[in-house]
Each structure stands twice: as structure tokens, then as C-alpha cells.
Scaffold this motif. Structure first.
Motif, short mmCIF file in Angstrom:
data_model
loop_
_atom_site.label_atom_id
_atom_site.label_comp_id
_atom_site.label_asym_id
_atom_site.label_seq_id
_atom_site.Cartn_x
_atom_site.Cartn_y
_atom_site.Cartn_z
N ALA A 1 4.21 2.59 13.37
CA ALA A 1 3.18 2.96 15.33
C ALA A 1 1.62 3.09 14.95
CB ALA A 1 4.13 2.74 16.36
N ASP A 2 1.48 4.68 14.60
CA ASP A 2 0.16 5.41 13.91
C ASP A 2 0.49 5.49 12.81
OD1 ASP A 2 0.73 6.21 17.15
OD2 ASP A 2 2.16 6.59 17.15
N ALA A 3 0.49 4.51 11.90
CA ALA A 3 -0.32 4.18 10.43
C ALA A 3 -0.53 3.16 10.33
CB ALA A 3 1.65 4.79 9.87
N GLY A 4 -1.51 3.46 8.43
CA GLY A 4 -1.97 2.61 8.66
C GLY A 4 -2.79 2.55 7.30
N GLY A 5 -3.39 1.35 6.67
CA GLY A 5 -4.16 1.89 5.53
C GLY A 5 -3.52 1.66 4.20
N GLY A 6 -1.68 1.52 3.85
CA GLY A 6 -1.40 2.21 2.78
C GLY A 6 -0.87 0.40 2.08
N TYR A 7 -0.24 0.63 1.46
CA TYR A 7 0.24 -0.64 0.37
C TYR A 7 1.67 -0.57 0.20
CZ TYR A 7 1.72 -3.09 -3.91
OH TYR A 7 2.01 -4.16 -5.37
N CYS A 8 2.66 -2.08 1.14
CA CYS A 8 3.67 -1.79 0.65
C CYS A 8 4.54 -2.39 -0.08
CB CYS A 8 4.09 -1.75 2.13
SG CYS A 8 3.51 -0.77 3.69
N GLN A 9 5.87 -1.88 -0.37
CA GLN A 9 6.99 -3.11 -0.33
C GLN A 9 8.41 -2.22 -1.14
OE1 GLN A 9 5.75 -2.69 -5.30
NE2 GLN A 9 6.15 -0.36 -5.15
N ALA A 10 9.27 -3.04 -0.88
CA ALA A 10 10.99 -2.97 -0.82
C ALA A 10 10.90 -2.52 0.93
CB ALA A 10 10.79 -2.20 -1.52
N CYS A 11 10.28 -2.78 2.11
CA CYS A 11 10.19 -1.52 3.21
C CYS A 11 9.85 -0.65 3.36
CB CYS A 11 11.36 -1.84 3.48
SG CYS A 11 11.47 -4.17 3.91
N THR A 12 9.20 -0.22 2.15
CA THR A 12 8.73 1.18 3.07
C THR A 12 6.73 1.42 2.19
OG1 THR A 12 9.09 3.28 2.06
CG2 THR A 12 8.59 1.83 0.15
N VAL A 13 6.35 2.57 2.74
CA VAL A 13 4.44 2.57 2.13
C VAL A 13 4.23 3.25 1.05
CG1 VAL A 13 2.71 3.33 2.89
CG2 VAL A 13 3.91 2.08 4.10
N ALA A 14 4.32 2.19 -0.26
CA ALA A 14 5.02 3.31 -2.39
C ALA A 14 3.47 3.29 -1.82
CB ALA A 14 5.11 1.70 -2.78
N LYS A 15 2.29 3.58 -1.12
CA LYS A 15 1.81 3.82 -2.05
C LYS A 15 0.09 4.07 -1.45
CE LYS A 15 0.09 3.33 -6.50
NZ LYS A 15 -0.50 1.93 -7.65
N THR A 16 -1.03 5.39 -1.10
CA THR A 16 -2.47 5.41 0.36
C THR A 16 -3.41 4.73 -1.29
OG1 THR A 16 -2.01 7.00 0.18
CG2 THR A 16 -0.69 6.11 1.48
N PHE A 17 -4.23 3.92 -1.04
CA PHE A 17 -5.57 4.23 -0.97
C PHE A 17 -6.97 4.73 -0.52
CE2 PHE A 17 -3.00 0.85 -2.45
CZ PHE A 17 -3.56 0.79 -4.02
N ASP A 18 -6.40 5.73 -0.66
CA ASP A 18 -7.23 6.91 0.10
C ASP A 18 -8.59 8.73 0.00
OD1 ASP A 18 -5.49 7.93 -0.27
OD2 ASP A 18 -4.50 9.03 1.58
N GLY A 19 -8.22 7.59 -1.92
CA GLY A 19 -9.57 8.50 -2.69
C GLY A 19 -10.69 8.47 -2.27
N PRO A 20 -11.26 9.55 -3.11
CA PRO A 20 -12.85 8.94 -3.31
C PRO A 20 -13.35 7.75 -3.56
CG PRO A 20 -11.86 11.17 -3.79
CD PRO A 20 -11.08 10.74 -3.63
N ALA A 21 -12.57 7.26 -5.25
CA ALA A 21 -12.89 5.73 -5.78
C ALA A 21 -12.35 4.92 -5.13
CB ALA A 21 -12.31 6.53 -7.66
N ASP A 22 -11.27 4.85 -4.26
CA ASP A 22 -10.71 3.55 -3.94
C ASP A 22 -12.20 3.32 -2.38
OD1 ASP A 22 -8.66 3.50 -5.13
OD2 ASP A 22 -7.60 4.77 -4.22
N ARG A 23 -12.23 4.54 -1.75
CA ARG A 23 -13.03 4.59 -0.44
C ARG A 23 -13.91 4.16 -0.89
NH1 ARG A 23 -13.35 7.79 4.13
NH2 ARG A 23 -14.77 6.98 5.50
N GLU A 24 -14.41 4.39 -2.37
CA GLU A 24 -15.41 3.32 -2.76
C GLU A 24 -15.75 2.66 -2.89
OE1 GLU A 24 -19.20 4.02 -6.35
OE2 GLU A 24 -17.70 5.51 -6.11
N ALA A 25 -14.49 1.81 -3.96
CA ALA A 25 -14.39 0.44 -3.90
C ALA A 25 -14.33 -0.43 -2.45
CB ALA A 25 -12.97 0.46 -4.83
N ALA A 26 -13.39 0.20 -1.93
CA ALA A 26 -13.41 -0.55 -0.43
C ALA A 26 -14.35 -0.68 0.12
CB ALA A 26 -12.51 0.06 -0.03
#
Length: 312
Positions: free
Chosen positions: A267-292
Motif C-alpha cells: 500500500a505504501d510501496a512501489g517502483g520494484g520488480y516483482c516475481q513469485a509474489c515478492t519484490v525481488a529487485k528495486t531499480f533506484d540506483g543512479p544508473a537506473d534512475r538516469e535510464a528511466a
């Protein structure tokens, strides 16, 4: 949409089904849109959301096929949408906005995979255009309905192919040599980066976004692959039976996107990459942010729409 008062999820994983994920969750009064919600994972998602009480709108390019597929599912409507046609995206969004219904859940599920070289719109490569640009334009055009009640969730169905995001910035539409798998991977990378940036931009308005890898599922998504290709890859045998132990049923593949759309833990989360009903990875590093951010700017330029900046 506030989900914090719903029961928490316990023990969900790769073998869970969409129905199990929604057990005990009441979606009565909620409005959901599921692109491609009449086939494969999308149909399993539509059924599960509707069974939990949601009103579900299924945008479809083949409306006759969609209406037949969802016939008998209470609370489900079908409308016309071709994600590869920005005019169709605009017209669909206008109809939704004119109806005045706030959107609680938007699942960007529709997609194509490993297609022969196809050009759409302004000469765009079809997988990037359909899987990413069409959904980008759809979300931005529907933004007033997504923010109407606050707390909406946007789920973007990606895949493991884009888990390490790579965009071919110098030739995003493969004008200089086409590889169907590289193009598919790029479109799924775009899905992941889009969800991350949408969550960053939208969280002030209460909208959260996540991307999802549903896992290995045999669905009509593989329509452009020959049986020989899939046998050669070790996916199926000569009779079409799945060989890899990783393959799951559509109802299991749909579980993570349904979980991402409804779980009280998110409810108060977001931005992550989910698989198997869990947030497996986040993309919040400088390179990811720049690409996004770069992808968002490119998408706005190509589609002419941006709910957070310049628009057409």
C-alpha cells in the motif's frame, strides 16, 4: 484505493494462484483495467479480480474474441484498444475519462513476443511500440482517472528478459539490423524502467507502480514461435507438453500481477520488480534512475503525451 485494512499475505510464492492471492480480499466497488485481459495470463487475472468483486474493463484489439472469452464472467466489460495505434489509445482513454469512473487498478498485461520485423505508427518497431509506448501513452492519458480517488496501483507486466534493463538508445527501433529476441528484451526492459519512473513521479498523487515477471507460462504469447523453435529450446516436446520444471499454469503466472495490484503490504510501496509474489529487485540506483528518466523523455517525445510535463 486503501488496502491497509485488508488481511496480509502469508506464504505466497511461485506455485500460488491468483485466486489464492485474493482469498479474503474484497474488491467490491473497485474498478480495474486489464489490457489483454481476455487471453492467457490476462484472462486468469480478469477472472480472479472479478471473482473478488471488482468491475473489470478489458481493452482488446479483437473485441469479438475478447467478448467470447469473458462471456459469463460477471462484472467484466470489453472495449476496443489497439496499443500499436496511438489514435486508438487516445480514443479509448477519452471514453474511460468521459465515463467518469476513477481507476483503482491498471494492469498493463498485453504484449507481443519475438515477432517478425513489423513496423507500426511512425515506423516504430512493433514490440517496443506495443509493449511499451502504447502502455506509456495509455497511463499518461488515463492519469486523471488514476488520481481521482488516490491510491491507484499500476502494474506493468515485464519478464525475466528485461531484468537487467538495456535500451538500444542509438537505434531503439532497430533500423540497422533486427533481432526479434533483442527487440523483445528491450521492450521488457522498458516496462521495468517505466514502472520505476512512474512510481517516482506518481507517488505524490498516491499512485504506485510496480513491474512484474510472471515466470515461465505457455500462453498465446508464443504465437510467433514455431513448434520447432520451442522444441529446440527444450521448452516443449513434440506433443506440445511443457518440459521445463519452471513452467507454471496461467493461474499461477497471474498470481504475482494480482498480488502486486492488491497486496496490503504494498500500500505504501512501489517502483520494484516483482516475481513469485515478492519484490525481488528495486531499480533506484543512479544508473537506473538516469535510464528511466531518459526513457520517459524519449517516450514523451515519441507519443506526444506526458502527464507530468509537456504534452501535445
Amino acid at each position: 484505493m486503501t488496502l491497509s485494512d485488508q488481511p496480509d499475505d502469508l506464504g505466497f510464492g511461485i506455485d500460488s494462484t491468483a485466486t489464492e492471492v485474493l482469498a479474503g480480499i474484497d474488491l467490491s466497488g473497485r474498478f480495474a483495467i486489464v489490457t489483454g485481459g481476455y487471453s492467457g495470463l490476462g484472462l486468469a487475472t480478469t477472472r480472479a479480480l472479478a471473482a473478488a468483486g471488482a468491475r473489470v474493463l478489458v481493452p482488446a484489439r479483437r473485441t469479438d474474441v475478447a467478448r467470447e472469452a469473458v462471456a459469463g464472467i460477471a462484472g467484466v466489460e470489453v472495449d476496443e484498444l489497439d496499443l500499436a495505434d496511438l489514435g486508438s489509445v487516445r480514443n479509448f482513454a477519452d471514453r474511460v475519462l468521459d465515463a467518469g469512473r476513477p481507476i483503482d487498478i491498471l494492469i498493463n498485461n498485453a504484449g507481443i513476443m519475438a515477432t517478425p520485423l513489423t513496423r507500426v505508427g511512425e515506423g516504430w518497431e512493433a514490440q517496443f511500440a506495443t509493449n511499451h509506448l502504447g502502455h506509456y501513452a495509455l497511463v499518461n492519458r488515463l492519469w486523471p482517472a488514476l488520481t481521482a480517488d488516490g491510491g491507484a496501483r499500476v502494474v506493468v507486466v515485464a519478464s525475466g528478459a528485461g531484468e537487467t534493463p538495456r535500451i538500444n538508445w542509438d537505434d531503439v527501433h532497430f533500423q540497422n539490423g533486427y533481432d526479434k529476441w533483442a527487440a523483445y528484451s528491450q521492450s521488457k526492459s522498458a516496462n521495468i524502467l517505466f514502472a520505476a519512473e512512474l512510481d517516482r513521479l506518481g507517488r505524490a498523487a498516491g499512485v504506485r507502480a510496480l513491474s512484474v515477471n510472471p515466470g515461465y507460462i505457455l500462453t498465446p504469447l508464443q504465437r510467433h514461435l514455431s513448434k520447432e523453435e520451442m522444441v529446440g529450446a527444450g521448452w516443449i516436446d513434440e506433443n506440445g507438453t511443457a518440459l521445463l520444471p519452471e513452467f507454471r499454469a496461467p493461474e499461477q503466472g497471474a498470481a504475482t500481477q494480482v498480488w502486486a495490484a492488491t497486496s496490503p503490504r504494498l500500500a505504501d510501496a512501489g517502483g520494484g520488480y516483482c516475481q513469485a509474489c515478492t519484490v525481488a529487485k528495486t531499480f533506484d540506483g543512479p544508473a537506473d534512475r538516469e535510464a528511466a528518466e531518459r526513457l520517459w523523455a524519449l517516450s514523451a517525445e515519441l507519443t506526444g503525451v506526458d502527464a507530468f510535463g509537456k504534452s501535445e
